[in-house]
Structures are given as C-alpha cells and as structure tokens.
Enzyme design. Sequence first.
Site, PDB file in Angstrom:
ATOM      1  CB  SER A  35      21.513  -4.755 -37.787  1.00 55.00           C
ATOM      2  OG  SER A  35      22.645  -5.274 -38.463  1.00 55.00           O
ATOM      3  NE  ARG A  36      20.064  -4.436 -45.834  1.00 58.19           N
ATOM      4  CZ  ARG A  36      19.780  -3.167 -45.593  1.00 58.19           C
ATOM      5  NH1 ARG A  36      20.339  -2.554 -44.550  1.00 58.19           N
ATOM      6  NH2 ARG A  36      18.937  -2.500 -46.369  1.00 58.19           N
ATOM      7  CG  HIS A  78      20.569   6.429 -47.734  1.00 56.45           C
ATOM      8  ND1 HIS A  78      21.237   7.622 -47.930  1.00 56.45           N
ATOM      9  CD2 HIS A  78      21.328   5.732 -46.852  1.00 56.45           C
ATOM     10  CE1 HIS A  78      22.337   7.640 -47.193  1.00 56.45           C
ATOM     11  NE2 HIS A  78      22.414   6.497 -46.549  1.00 56.45           N
ATOM     12  CE  LYS A  96      27.463  12.849 -45.708  1.00 54.93           C
ATOM     13  NZ  LYS A  96      28.506  12.018 -46.374  1.00 54.93           N
ATOM     14  CG  ASP A 177      31.811  10.030 -48.577  1.00 51.43           C
ATOM     15  OD1 ASP A 177      31.056   9.245 -47.979  1.00 51.43           O
ATOM     16  OD2 ASP A 177      32.817  10.540 -48.049  1.00 51.43           O
TER      17      ASP A 177
END
Length: 328
Positions: A35-36, A78, A96, A177
């Site tokens: 995680s950031r 991504h 995706k 999306d």
Amino acid sequence: MHPLRWAISSTGRIAATFATALAQTPGARLVAVASRDAERGRAFAARFGAERVHVGAEALAGDDGVDAVYVASPHPMHRDDALPCLRAGKAVLCEKPLAMDERQVRQLQTAAANSGAFLMEALWTRCLPAWRQALAWLREGRIGEARWFTADFGFSAPFDPASRLYDPALGGGALLDVGIYCVAQAVAVMGASPVQVLAAGRKAPSGVDEIAGLLLRWDDGRLAQLACAVGLKTPHEAVIHGTLGRIRLPEFWRPRQAVVEIHGQPAQAHDLPFAGNGYVDETVEVARCVAAGLTESPLMPWADSLACARILDAARAQVGVRYASDGG
C-alpha cells in the site's frame, strides 16, 4: 502443486473481494500486502491475515516470499504497480483494464516476456463456468455461426467529480470501468481482430464518458453492438446470435446461467456453478497456469488484452475522452 504465495497491491474494495476469494481457494495463501499508506496496509493485513506489509510496488517486488501479485490499484496505477513485480519474475494478475492504453499494455507484456513471468488481465468473467460453457457450445456449432453479439453493462452512480468513476485522474468513465467487460466478451466470441470500431457517447461534466455505445465489425461482416454506462442502469445481458439460434447470458459479467434458444425449439436454461464470490475460478486459473510454467492464460491471452486496449483506445478517441497518460 505447492501452495501459491500471494500478495495484493492496494487495499481498496476490490482488493478485499479478492482477499476473500483467496481464503476460499485451496492452495492459495495471502502472505503480503502493498500500500502507499503503511497504516492502511497494516489494517488490511490484519483483517485478512497477511504476514508482511510493504510500502509501494518496488518494495513488494523485492519480497522473495511472494510468488504471485494481484494488482488492485486504480486504473492509472496498474502499469507502474505491475512492472516491478514482472521484472522481478513474479506472476501478476492485474485488474481490468490491464493498463490505460495499448502502449502501456505492450510495456507490461514485454516485461513479462523478458523475465518469463506469468501475466493475466483480471477479467474474472472469462473464468466463470457459464461463459466457458457458452463458448464451448459455440465451438461445437450448437447455434451455428455467430454473426452478431450484443452486450450492455450500465449502472447509475450519481455524479461526483472526485469519485473514481468520474475523475479523469483516476481513469474514470464507463469504457474503462465496465465497457471493458463488453469488449472482452465480444473479443472472446468473435476474435481479437475487428477491422472497424465506431463509437459515440455522452460525457460527464468532468470530461469522462458517462455513457458510450460501440459497433465493432470484423472483416467477414460479423458485428458486435455494445453499450456501457456509469450514469444509467441497463439490463446487463449478453447475447450470442447465431445462424441456428442464440445463447443468452443474464448478468453476463457474473453469470450463473446460460440459456440456449435454438430456432423453433423451447429455450433451455442451464444453471452453472459459481464458486465463492466469483473470483475463485480466476485464482484457480492463475495457480494452474503458474504450475504449468505458462506465461499467459488461454482463457484471457495477451492477444485479447491487446485487442481490448486497441478497441478502447479507438472508442475513447471518438468519444473525446483523454487522460494524462495519453501524452506519453
């Protein structure tokens, strides 16, 4: 087949859904989270029993105790989250759309090819039994030759310029999306090489596509008619229209049933298994491919991911949707 040691990159809603599926998958174990935000990473790891927390993709790529990484970050992240892991030789299942455009998809596939790592776009729909059965019927000639494919996927979300659905900085818009589901299944049915893409749409005030319609044509005249929306609810049905009949898939992106309608005969509805929350079949497919030494899955091969990116790029250009990543 030894247990596959998984890590999840990002800690949002879809990451939690995938972590739940891993817990339902024999031979899968979640060992790390990236995680950031370290605090969010620790909370996610505690919730799902992961042993280690990393801050950022580079740190995750250096974890020798990880075999496979699920990239669950927002669309624009991504590529940068997946690349270090692929270069480190880890298997990557990336949500995706695989990346923001065809150029980025090629970068990921090149990295995977260079390191011999497995890479798959996480189109879980492709792995579900209902779709696999429908495509098997098609190959068997059950409905004759498929000449027209229709699919729609729209839901109504109120406009919020800061939400991931409407913010261009987060890759918002219907095409990336939910349109990806329609496009991916059209490619599965018709093949990865349409020769014409026509698209039109309605844009939200933030500049992303709220509604989009596509017409795809293949060189032999076969067609796909697709629609997607984030501001309008639609039936969510896909239909493969053949010369002898048709196959319908209600709730096609997560179907539990496939219906065969041969001309002049009663419709036959077939209920198919739906393991866990629907993501289990996808995790099983990754493990199968990794154990077999494959770099891509036959259920969602690299050529199909390239085709989807190419189609979405063309559609976005015609609708007039641009992202920061389009500049380079």
